[in-house]
Design a protein around this motif. Structure first.
Motif, PDB file in Angstrom:
ATOM      1  N   GLY A 191      10.479  -0.491  10.558  1.00  0.00           N
ATOM      2  CA  GLY A 191       9.919   0.790  11.003  1.00  0.00           C
ATOM      3  C   GLY A 191       8.990   1.416   9.976  1.00  0.00           C
ATOM      4  O   GLY A 191       8.460   2.497  10.202  1.00  0.00           O
ATOM      5  N   GLY A 192       8.848   0.748   8.830  1.00  0.00           N
ATOM      6  CA  GLY A 192       7.967   1.265   7.781  1.00  0.00           C
ATOM      7  C   GLY A 192       8.654   2.317   6.922  1.00  0.00           C
ATOM      8  O   GLY A 192       9.697   2.855   7.306  1.00  0.00           O
ATOM      9  N   PRO A 193       8.100   2.582   5.728  1.00  0.00           N
ATOM     10  CA  PRO A 193       8.692   3.609   4.871  1.00  0.00           C
ATOM     11  C   PRO A 193       8.808   4.921   5.639  1.00  0.00           C
ATOM     12  O   PRO A 193       8.009   5.201   6.529  1.00  0.00           O
ATOM     13  N   LYS A 194       9.817   5.703   5.276  1.00  0.00           N
ATOM     14  CA  LYS A 194      10.125   6.989   5.920  1.00  0.00           C
ATOM     15  C   LYS A 194      10.720   6.825   7.326  1.00  0.00           C
ATOM     16  O   LYS A 194      10.905   7.801   8.038  1.00  0.00           O
ATOM     17  N   SER A 195      10.987   5.587   7.732  1.00  0.00           N
ATOM     18  CA  SER A 195      11.653   5.393   9.020  1.00  0.00           C
ATOM     19  C   SER A 195      13.134   5.749   8.876  1.00  0.00           C
ATOM     20  O   SER A 195      13.601   6.108   7.795  1.00  0.00           O
ATOM     21  N   ALA A 196      13.853   5.620   9.979  1.00  0.00           N
ATOM     22  CA  ALA A 196      15.296   5.902   9.952  1.00  0.00           C
ATOM     23  C   ALA A 196      16.028   4.925   9.034  1.00  0.00           C
ATOM     24  O   ALA A 196      17.154   5.185   8.613  1.00  0.00           O
ATOM     25  N   PHE A 197      15.373   3.802   8.713  1.00  0.00           N
ATOM     26  CA  PHE A 197      16.036   2.780   7.904  1.00  0.00           C
ATOM     27  C   PHE A 197      15.664   2.885   6.432  1.00  0.00           C
ATOM     28  O   PHE A 197      15.691   1.916   5.693  1.00  0.00           O
ATOM     29  N   HIS A 198      15.278   4.054   6.037  1.00  0.00           N
ATOM     30  CA  HIS A 198      14.886   4.330   4.663  1.00  0.00           C
ATOM     31  C   HIS A 198      15.552   5.634   4.231  1.00  0.00           C
ATOM     32  O   HIS A 198      15.219   6.698   4.734  1.00  0.00           O
ATOM     33  N   SER A 199      16.545   5.532   3.350  1.00  0.00           N
ATOM     34  CA  SER A 199      17.152   6.736   2.774  1.00  0.00           C
ATOM     35  C   SER A 199      16.593   6.891   1.375  1.00  0.00           C
ATOM     36  O   SER A 199      16.935   6.123   0.474  1.00  0.00           O
ATOM     37  N   ALA A 200      15.744   7.880   1.195  1.00  0.00           N
ATOM     38  CA  ALA A 200      15.080   8.057  -0.093  1.00  0.00           C
ATOM     39  C   ALA A 200      16.040   8.635  -1.125  1.00  0.00           C
ATOM     40  O   ALA A 200      16.990   9.332  -0.788  1.00  0.00           O
TER      41      ALA A 200
ATOM     42  N   ALA B 116       0.838  -1.201   0.000  1.00  0.00           N
ATOM     43  CA  ALA B 116       0.000   0.000   0.000  1.00  0.00           C
ATOM     44  C   ALA B 116       0.874   1.253   0.000  1.00  0.00           C
ATOM     45  O   ALA B 116       0.619   2.212  -0.751  1.00  0.00           O
ATOM     46  N   ALA B 117       1.933   1.224   0.822  1.00  0.00           N
ATOM     47  CA  ALA B 117       2.846   2.377   0.878  1.00  0.00           C
ATOM     48  C   ALA B 117       3.509   2.596  -0.484  1.00  0.00           C
ATOM     49  O   ALA B 117       3.652   3.740  -0.942  1.00  0.00           O
ATOM     50  N   ILE B 118       3.894   1.488  -1.107  1.00  0.00           N
ATOM     51  CA  ILE B 118       4.535   1.606  -2.426  1.00  0.00           C
ATOM     52  C   ILE B 118       3.557   2.216  -3.425  1.00  0.00           C
ATOM     53  O   ILE B 118       3.910   3.089  -4.212  1.00  0.00           O
ATOM     54  N   HIS B 119       2.312   1.775  -3.334  1.00  0.00           N
ATOM     55  CA  HIS B 119       1.305   2.329  -4.245  1.00  0.00           C
ATOM     56  C   HIS B 119       1.056   3.804  -3.972  1.00  0.00           C
ATOM     57  O   HIS B 119       0.657   4.548  -4.857  1.00  0.00           O
ATOM     58  N   ARG B 120       1.308   4.234  -2.751  1.00  0.00           N
ATOM     59  CA  ARG B 120       1.208   5.660  -2.447  1.00  0.00           C
ATOM     60  C   ARG B 120       2.456   6.433  -2.890  1.00  0.00           C
ATOM     61  O   ARG B 120       2.584   7.609  -2.650  1.00  0.00           O
ATOM     62  N   GLY B 121       3.422   5.695  -3.493  1.00  0.00           N
ATOM     63  CA  GLY B 121       4.620   6.381  -4.003  1.00  0.00           C
ATOM     64  C   GLY B 121       5.710   6.554  -2.961  1.00  0.00           C
ATOM     65  O   GLY B 121       6.576   7.412  -3.078  1.00  0.00           O
ATOM     66  N   GLU B 122       5.696   5.713  -1.921  1.00  0.00           N
ATOM     67  CA  GLU B 122       6.670   5.906  -0.838  1.00  0.00           C
ATOM     68  C   GLU B 122       7.959   5.101  -1.018  1.00  0.00           C
ATOM     69  O   GLU B 122       8.769   5.000  -0.101  1.00  0.00           O
ATOM     70  N   LEU B 123       8.138   4.507  -2.182  1.00  0.00           N
ATOM     71  CA  LEU B 123       9.395   3.799  -2.449  1.00  0.00           C
ATOM     72  C   LEU B 123       9.811   4.065  -3.891  1.00  0.00           C
ATOM     73  O   LEU B 123       8.983   3.986  -4.796  1.00  0.00           O
TER      74      LEU B 123
END
Lengths: 591, 591
Positions: free
Chosen positions: A101-110, A56-63
Motif C-alpha cells: 500500500g506504500g509508505p503511510k498505508s495501514a501497513f506502516h506504523s511510524a 524515492a519515498a525513503i529519500h523523502r524521509g518517509e521511513l
C-alpha cells in the motif's frame, strides 16, 4: 495472511518466490545507488532492496528506524561477494520491495524518535530502559533472556511431569505465611477490617497438598515480600516450588539434579556432572567458611591450631588456646609473588569480614618466609607446609580468632582471591548440596532460639532425642538442605515435620505460644491430625538461577517487567494514588 | 526408600517379591479369619493381608481408616475367585504384611475421627468440604479434577510452545487495568498513600509485549476481580491469555481450535470437529436469541413478521408493524403433545425473560391448531408451517415484541425446552465462534456509549469510516470475537487497535478525557508511538473450560483451594484481621 515468512527464514530455496514480511526497520542505508533496509523481527533479519518508488519515498524521509512495516517483494540471491555468512538469511535479499500500500498505508506504523538506540539499550541508564521497556525488549540480546526463560520453563514442566509431579495453583489471596519477611496485604471489601496476604511462598499449601495425597507437587509460583529492597531483590519473584511425599533427601536430590542437567544441556549445551557434590553444613563452614561455598576453585581452609598452639606468636597462641578459638588459613598456589599493595588489598577485604588483620607466610623450600616466621620453629614450619600441601612459591593467608569469625574472614577471602588470580571460569556451573543445617539459631537480640530455616523443618531425630532433653538446642541438626551454584544459594528445602505433636513442640521451642500458632498455622496442625505422610520439598529461586546460568548481572534482566529499587514500575507508574471512593469501599483511610 | 511400589502398580509380575507401600487405609475388613486392608494412594488401591501380629494389633484398635502407614509384605496371587477385575492390582495382594516397625512406629501417622467419609465428600455440605479441603482432596473423584487440570496445562503449553508462543510472566503488583470491575488494591509501604492493583487481566502488558516484538505470547495467568460474588465466581481466577502479532482473526482461531482439539482428544478421547462453526453476532442473535448460542440442539428462531403483519391478530399485527418490532418463534419437533401444565411452565420461563405471554400453534396436517389460529387464514397458516419446516405434531412457540426483547425471550426458551425434551447430550462439546460484535453499546444510565468488549478492540474499518462520521455508533461492528462452548462464553478476544490516534479517538468516543486516559493508559499510548505491529489475542477462562469439559457443576471443583461466596477461604480463614503495627507501616487506618 499479513506475512508469508518471518525475517529469519528466507534462504536460497526461496529464490524467485514472492515474500511478504512484517517487522521493524533495523537500519536503512544507501549503497551503489540502491537503498537497503534490514528488516528485523523476533526470528532474525532480512535484507530488503527498495523498489524505485520506495527508494524515492525513503529519500523523502518517509521511513525511519523502528517503523513497523509490511514489506512485499521478490526473493533473490545477493550478488556474489555481498553475502552475510552470519545470518541464516545472509545469502538472499528481498528485491523490488515496497511497503504494502506504500509508505503511510495501514501497513506502516511510524516510529517517533527513539529515547535510545535499540541495539545499545543495555548501555542506557536503567531507569530509562525500564520506562521504555517495550523498546528495550526489542533489543535481540535482551529479548533472548525472555525467550530463554520460556525455554527453561518448558523443560522444567516437561521433566517434572515425566516424574509424576502435579502442577497445582495455590491461592494468591491468602493468609499470612510465616517466612519471616513482611507481607503484602490486600484489604477485603466484603469483609471490612480484614486483609488477605500475598504469599511469601506456598509453603503451607504444598504441605497441605501432601496431606491430601497428591504425592508430588510443583508450581512455578509467584511469591511476594514487602522488604526494603536491597540490590537485586524484587517485590514479586518467582520460585519453582516442589514437594514430595514418602521420600528421603536423596529422592528429591535426584529429581532436582536431573532437572538442572536437562536445563543446562538443552539451553547451553553444557553437560552437567551428577550427582552434585554433597557436604554437610559443618564441613562447608570448616572448609570454605561459608554455607554457600563456591567450588569452582579450591582454596580450602586448613586449621593449624594444634601446630601453633605452643608457638611464640602470642596472637596465634592465644587464639588456639581458647575453647572456641582457631588458627586457620588458605594456601594460594604460586601466590608468593604477591605485592605489598595486593597484600593490603586482601587485608582490607579481611577487615570487611571482621578481621583485625591478616597474617601470611610465603612458602620457600621447606620453610616459611614472613615477618612472623621467626616465631615458628623449623618443625612447626614444616608441619604447616605439610598441612596445606604447599609448594615453594605458594602463599598462605592466616586468620586467628573465634572459630566462626576466623572462618568467615577466610571464607570471605576466597572469592576476591579467585577473581584476582583468575581461578574462576565464567561458564562453569558448579552445583553442590549443603546438608545438615542447624535446626535452630540463637537470636541474641530477642534472647531466644529461632528456626534456622523455617519451623516446618524436621530435626535430625537422633540429635533431637539426644540434645533436646539436654536443652543443647544449638547442637541439633535439621534435615534442611540448600543447593548452591557458583557460591550462590539458589534453592532451599527440607524434609518436613509431619506429626502434630512434634510441630507443636518446635513452635514452643521458638517461643510461639499456642494461641499464636493456632491462629497462624492452625489449619496445618489440623491437617496433621488426619494421617499426614512423611514429605519434603524445595523451592528454587527461578529468577536467580536463570540470571546465573545466562551469566547476567541482575535478575531484572530476566524479568519482563521488573520494578526498581523503590518497588516502582517506571513503565506503568505503579503504585499510584487511588481515589476516595475506592478507599471508602475498602473501609480504609490514608493516615 | 520409603516405598518400593505405589498402590497402583503391583501385578502378577511382582508375585513373590517383597513390597513396601506407603499410603492411606481406605478400609479394613475381617473375612474368613483374615484381616484385609485396602491401602490407597494417588495411583490406586492395593489389598493388604495383615500378618498375625498386625491382625492382633488391628483387633486392639491400633489401625483406623485414613491412617497413613508404611506397609511391608510379600506380593502373592489372590486366591482363585477373589480377584477384583476393576483394579489394576486386582489379581494380587500383599500378604504377611505389617506396618514397618509395627503400629505406632514412626511409619504410622494415625488419623483422628473424620468429619466426613472420604469417598462421600462430595455429598457433604460445601462449607465443611472447603474447611477440610485436605480430606476432600483425598477423594479420588475430587483428586482426579486436579490431576486433569494439570494434564490440560501441560497440553496447553506443549501445543503453544510448538506454535512459537512465548510464556511471559506479567506483574501481579501492577497498575489498575481497565476491565470495568473493581480492583483488588495493595497499599505500598515504600510509597505511602499509593497502591498497587492486582491485575484483572494482563491486557495492557500483552499488548506491550507485541510492541516489544515478542510476536506470540501466552500465559496461564492469575487474574483478580473484587466483585460481589455471584454464583460460581471467584475473587481470583485463571485465564489462558494469548496475543499474536501480524495476524488476522483466522490465524488465531486455527491455534485455539487445535489447542482445544488436543485437549479434548488427550483428556477425554473425544475427536473434535474443526473448524468450529463461525457466526456473526447479528446471526447469533437472530437465530438463537443469544450471543452465546448452544448449538448442541437446533430450535432456531424464525421470523414471521411478514406473514402475520396483515393478520387479524392484533398483538402480532402491531408488533410486526413497528419499525423495531418482530413476530418470531421456535418450532419444537413433535412438541404438540405438550400438556397445559408444560405450556404454563414455558410461559413462566418466557415471562422471566421479559415476555408478557407466549403464543403457540400445534401443527396439524397443513394447518395450525391454537386458540389464536382462527386469526390466520389458510394461506398464512401454510406459510408459517413452511417457514418453520414444521411437520404434523410439531409445536411452534411465538413471541411478538420489540426485536431485541422477543429474541431474548425465544433464546431464553431454547435451553429449558432442550432439557425438557432431552435434546442435550451431556458429553457433547459444541464450540462456536461468534464474530462481529458491536463496537459500542449504549449506556442508558450514564447516557453515553461504552465499549462492548473493551476500548482496545479494533473497529471494523469499513464501518468505522462509514458510521463514525455519521455518528451512527451503534452500527459499527468491532473485530471482537467470543468462543462459545455448549452455550457458555469461554473465551473472548479481538484484533486490537495499534495506532495511537485511533486509540485516542475511541477513548474520546466513550467519554474518557485525555487526562484520565494519560493517567491510566499513558504507557500503552506511548508504546504505540514507536512502531506498533498489528496484533490480536484472546483470553480463555480456564476454570470454566475445565469445569464444562469435566461435566462438573461448579468451578470450585477444579480449583485446589477455592473461596466461598463471601470471598473467604474456610480452610485458612483468610482474610483475617491484621495488627496495628502492620497498619501503621502501611500508612493506613481502618475506618
Amino acid at each position: 495472511m499479513l506475512r508469508t515468512f518471518t525475517c529469519g527464514e528466507l534462504t536460497e530455496k526461496n529464490v524467485g518466490q514472492k515474500a511478504r514480511l512484517y517487522g521493524w526497520v533495523d537500519s536503512v542505508r544507501d549503497h551503489g545507488g540502491l537503498t537497503f533496509i534490514d528488516l528485523r523481527d523476533r526470528y532474525g533479519k532480512t535484507q530488503i532492496v527498495a523498489s524505485a518508488d520506495f527508494q524515492a519515498a525513503i529519500h523523502r524521509g518517509e521511513l525511519k528506524t523502528e517503523d513497523c512495516v509490511q514489506i512485499e517483494g521478490q526473493v533473490a540471491l545477493r550478488p556474489k561477494g555481498t553475502e552475510n555468512p552470519k545470518l541464516v538469511t545472509g545469502k538472499v535479499e528481498v528485491t523490488k520491495a515496497n511497503i504494502v500500500g506504500g509508505p503511510k498505508s495501514a501497513f506502516h506504523s511510524a516510529s517517533s524518535p527513539l529515547p535510545f538506540e535499540i541495539a545499545k539499550s543495555r548501555e542506557t541508564n536503567e531507569e530509562l530502559r525500564m520506562e521504555y521497556r517495550f523498546l528495550d525488549l526489542r533489543n535481540p540480546v535482551v529479548q533472548k533472556n525472555i525467550l530463554t526463560r520460556h525455554r527453561i520453563y518448558q523443560i522444567i514442566r516437561r521433566t517434572l511431569d515425566k516424574h509424576g509431579f502435579i502442577e497445582v495453583e495455590t491461592p494468591i489471596l491468602t493468609k499470612s505465611t510465616p517466612e519471616g519477611a513482611r507481607d503484602y496485604l490486600v484489604p477485603s471489601r466484603l469483609n471490612q477490617g480484614e486483609f488477605y496476604a500475598l504469599p511469601q511462598s506456598p509453603q503451607l499449601f504444598k504441605q497441605i497438598l501432601m496431606v491430601s495425597g497428591l504425592d508430588r507437587y510443583f508450581q512455578i509460583a509467584k511469591c511476594f515480600r514487602d522488604e526494603d529492597l536491597r540490590a537485586d531483590r524484587q517485590p514479586e519473584f518467582t520460585q519453582l516450588d516442589m514437594e514430595m511425599s514418602f521420600i528421603e533427601e536423596n529422592d528429591l536430590f535426584l529429581v532436582v539434579e536431573e532437572l538442572l542437567k536437562e536445563i543446562t544441556k538443552e539451553v547451553m549445551g553444557h553437560e552437567l556432572k551428577t550427582p552434585f557434590v554433597r557436604m554437610t553444613y559443618r564441613e562447608a563452614m570448616a572448609r570454605y567458611g561459608s554455607d554457600k561455598p563456591d567450588l569452582r576453585f579450591g582454596l580450602p581452609i586448613e586449621e593449624i591450631s594444634e601446630i601453633v598452639k605452643n608457638s611464640e606468636f602470642k596472637i596465634f597462641k592465644d587464639a588456639a588456646a581458647k575453647t572456641n578459638g582457631i588458627v586457620a588459613g588458605i594456601c594460594l598456589p604460586q601466590g608468593a609473588s604477591i605485592s605489598r599493595k595486593e597484600i593490603e588489598g586482601l587485608t582490607e577485604a579481611a577487615k570487611k569480614e571482621g578481621a583485625l588483620g591478616l597474617a601470611y607466610f610465603k612458602v620457600e623450600d621447606g620453610k616459611l618466609d614472613s615477618p612472623i616466621a621467626k616465631f615458628f620453629d623449623a618443625a612447626a614450619q614444616s608441619k604447616i607446609i605439610k598441612k596445606f600441601g604447599a609448594s615453594p612459591g605458594d602463599l598462605i593467608l592466616l586468620a586467628a580468632d573465634e572459630r566462626a569469625k576466623a572462618l568467615k574472614v577466610l571464607g570471605g577471602l576466597r572469592h576476591p582471591i579467585a577473581q584476582w588470580k583468575n581461578l574462576v571460569s565464567e561458564r562453569e556451573f558448579n552445583f553442590c548440596w549443603v546438608l545438615d543445617f542447624p535446626l535452630f539459631k540463637w537470636n541474641e537480640e530477642e534472647k531466644r532460639w529461632d528456626s534456622e530455616h523455617h519451623p516446618f523443618t524436621s530435626p535430625n531425630f537422633e540429635d533431637w532425642k539426644k540434645y533436646k532433653p539436654a536443652n543443647e538446642l544449638g547442637k541439633i541438626r535439621s534435615r534442611a538442605y540448600d543447593l548452591v551454584l557458583n557460591g550462590n544459594e539458589i534453592a532451599s528445602g527440607s524434609i518436613r515435620i509431619h506429626k502434630k505433636e512434634l510441630q507443636q513442640e518446635i513452635f514452643e521451642t521458638i517461643g510461639l505460644d499456642k494461641e499464636e500458632t493456632d491462629k497462624r498455622f492452625g489449619f496445618l496442625l489440623k491437617a496433621f491430625q488426619f494421617g499426614a505422610p512423611p514429605h519434603g520439598g524445595i523451592a528454587l529461586g527461578i529468577d536467580r538461577v536463570i540470571t546465573i546460568l545466562l551469566g547476567l548481572d541482575s535478575i531484572r534482566e530476566v524479568i519482563a517487567f521488573p520494578k526498581n529499587q523503590k518497588a516502582v514500575c517506571p513503565m506503568t507508574g505503579a503504585p499510584s494514588p487511588i481515589n476516595e471512593r475506592q478507599l471508602k469501599e475498602l473501609g480504609i483511610k490514608i493516615r
